[in-house]
Write a protein that holds these residues in place. Structure first.
Motif, PDB file in Angstrom:
ATOM      1  N   ASN A  99      86.284  -9.791 130.455  1.00 25.97           N
ATOM      2  CA  ASN A  99      84.864 -10.008 130.148  1.00 25.97           C
ATOM      3  C   ASN A  99      84.521  -9.258 128.874  1.00 25.97           C
ATOM      4  N   TYR A 100      83.698  -9.867 128.035  1.00 25.48           N
ATOM      5  CA  TYR A 100      83.349  -9.220 126.770  1.00 25.48           C
ATOM      6  C   TYR A 100      81.920  -9.566 126.355  1.00 25.48           C
ATOM      7  N   VAL A 101      81.396  -8.722 125.478  1.00 22.56           N
ATOM      8  CA  VAL A 101      80.044  -8.886 124.946  1.00 22.56           C
ATOM      9  C   VAL A 101      80.097  -8.671 123.435  1.00 22.56           C
ATOM     10  N   VAL A 102      79.382  -9.500 122.689  1.00 29.31           N
ATOM     11  CA  VAL A 102      79.206  -9.284 121.251  1.00 29.31           C
ATOM     12  C   VAL A 102      77.780  -8.810 121.029  1.00 29.31           C
ATOM     13  N   GLN A 103      77.646  -7.635 120.419  1.00 25.44           N
ATOM     14  CA  GLN A 103      76.326  -7.052 120.162  1.00 25.44           C
ATOM     15  C   GLN A 103      76.013  -7.108 118.674  1.00 25.44           C
ATOM     16  N   GLY A 104      74.721  -7.250 118.388  1.00 26.74           N
ATOM     17  CA  GLY A 104      74.275  -7.282 117.001  1.00 26.74           C
ATOM     18  C   GLY A 104      73.453  -6.050 116.659  1.00 26.74           C
ATOM     19  N   HIS A 105      72.463  -6.242 115.794  1.00 27.23           N
ATOM     20  CA  HIS A 105      71.612  -5.128 115.374  1.00 27.23           C
ATOM     21  C   HIS A 105      70.861  -4.559 116.566  1.00 27.23           C
ATOM     22  N   ASN A 106      70.685  -3.250 116.571  1.00 27.09           N
ATOM     23  CA  ASN A 106      69.980  -2.533 117.641  1.00 27.09           C
ATOM     24  C   ASN A 106      70.625  -2.773 119.008  1.00 27.09           C
ATOM     25  N   ASP A 107      71.936  -3.031 119.001  1.00 27.49           N
ATOM     26  CA  ASP A 107      72.702  -3.223 120.242  1.00 27.49           C
ATOM     27  C   ASP A 107      72.211  -4.409 121.074  1.00 27.49           C
ATOM     28  N   THR A 108      71.545  -5.358 120.436  1.00 25.46           N
ATOM     29  CA  THR A 108      71.113  -6.549 121.158  1.00 25.46           C
ATOM     30  C   THR A 108      72.333  -7.401 121.501  1.00 25.46           C
ATOM     31  N   VAL A 109      72.340  -7.979 122.698  1.00 27.58           N
ATOM     32  CA  VAL A 109      73.457  -8.807 123.146  1.00 27.58           C
ATOM     33  C   VAL A 109      73.325 -10.207 122.541  1.00 27.58           C
ATOM     34  N   LEU A 110      74.297 -10.575 121.715  1.00 26.47           N
ATOM     35  CA  LEU A 110      74.280 -11.896 121.090  1.00 26.47           C
ATOM     36  C   LEU A 110      74.929 -12.936 121.985  1.00 26.47           C
ATOM     37  N   ALA A 160      76.420 -18.356 110.121  1.00 27.60           N
ATOM     38  CA  ALA A 160      75.190 -19.040 110.516  1.00 27.60           C
ATOM     39  C   ALA A 160      74.952 -18.900 112.019  1.00 27.60           C
ATOM     40  N   GLN A 161      76.015 -19.029 112.811  1.00 24.86           N
ATOM     41  CA  GLN A 161      75.878 -18.863 114.260  1.00 24.86           C
ATOM     42  C   GLN A 161      75.465 -17.439 114.608  1.00 24.86           C
ATOM     43  N   LEU A 162      76.071 -16.469 113.941  1.00 27.27           N
ATOM     44  CA  LEU A 162      75.729 -15.071 114.205  1.00 27.27           C
ATOM     45  C   LEU A 162      74.259 -14.801 113.868  1.00 27.27           C
ATOM     46  N   ALA A 163      73.806 -15.357 112.747  1.00 25.91           N
ATOM     47  CA  ALA A 163      72.408 -15.166 112.356  1.00 25.91           C
ATOM     48  C   ALA A 163      71.471 -15.821 113.369  1.00 25.91           C
ATOM     49  N   ASP A 164      71.846 -17.010 113.859  1.00 29.83           N
ATOM     50  CA  ASP A 164      71.033 -17.711 114.849  1.00 29.83           C
ATOM     51  C   ASP A 164      70.998 -16.935 116.169  1.00 29.83           C
ATOM     52  N   LEU A 165      72.168 -16.431 116.595  1.00 33.17           N
ATOM     53  CA  LEU A 165      72.231 -15.643 117.828  1.00 33.17           C
ATOM     54  C   LEU A 165      71.406 -14.370 117.703  1.00 33.17           C
ATOM     55  N   GLN A 166      71.440 -13.740 116.520  1.00 34.19           N
ATOM     56  CA  GLN A 166      70.669 -12.526 116.306  1.00 34.19           C
ATOM     57  C   GLN A 166      69.175 -12.815 116.356  1.00 34.19           C
TER      58      GLN A 166
END
Length: 201
Positions: A99-110, A160-166
């Motif tokens: 199991n894994y999680v990708v986090q973005g800015h401010n540790d938000t879960v993407l 683009a996907q990362l920006a959309d997820l963020q």
């Protein structure tokens, strides 16, 4: 012939939608140029191999990177698939789930997902040492497959996907914060009822 070609095209499209890529096609370049990598078992073989693969792909892995990949849980299991005569040998299925999680800015879960790999092997009761060694070797192969699968998943994430997820994660965080503020406002503006007084006889 046309039907066969259409079938092949349909299968390719379906596999592509699932994130499958044929070897030698697509790109191996990652959208992540910098990535923080964490795991519950920070010194485990899986996270070590994944770090090496990321660095070999030109990714700078360090704490404080804009994005973070967290391996939240890795579970290994084994179950008997079939038995052979005399119960001296049996076929086992080994499974590993990551199991894994990708986090973005401010540790938000993407995004949050999991990888699963499995292999079968035959346990020979007349050759316990050899069977145990084979089981260990298969576990290593499963770990390599997990790391390769994780790299493929990361390769499929575009900027683009990362920006959309963020953006979606930020919107969720704002909505949750607004809901908390509204709940607090309602509570603050609700008159507190005083204890009921029982009239004296």
């Amino acid at each position: 012939m046309i039907k066969r070609n259409l079938l092949v095209i349909g299968l390719a499209a379906a596999l592509g939608a699932c994130g499958f890529q044929l070897r030698g096609t697509g790109t191996n370049e990652l959208a992540f140029k910098e990535l923080d990598l964490g795991a519950r078992n920070a010194y485990g073989d899986t996270v070590k191999q994944l770090r090496q693969s990321l660095q070999s792909s030109g990714v700078k892995v360090y704490s404080g990177a804009p994005y973070k990949l967290v391996l939240t849980n890795e579970q290994e299991s084994q179950r008997a698939a079939t038995y052979t005569g005399g119960s001296r040998s049996a076929e086992y299925e080994l499974t590993t789930v990551l199991n894994y999680v990708v986090q973005g800015h401010n540790d938000t879960v993407l995004l949050e997902d999991k990888l699963e790999v499995r292999k079968d092997y035959v346990y020979d009761g007349n050759n316990i040492a050899g069977s145990t060694q084979e089981s260990g070797q298969i576990r290593k192969e499963l770990r390599r497959e997990l790391v390769q699968g994780m790299m493929v998943r990361l390769q499929q994430l575009t900027p683009a996907q990362l920006a959309d997820l963020q953006q979606k994660a930020d919107e969720r965080a704002r909505a949750e914060a607004e809901a908390l503020r509204e709940a607090q406002r309602v509570q603050d503006n609700t008159p507190q009822q005083s204890p009921m007084e029982v009239p004296a006889n």
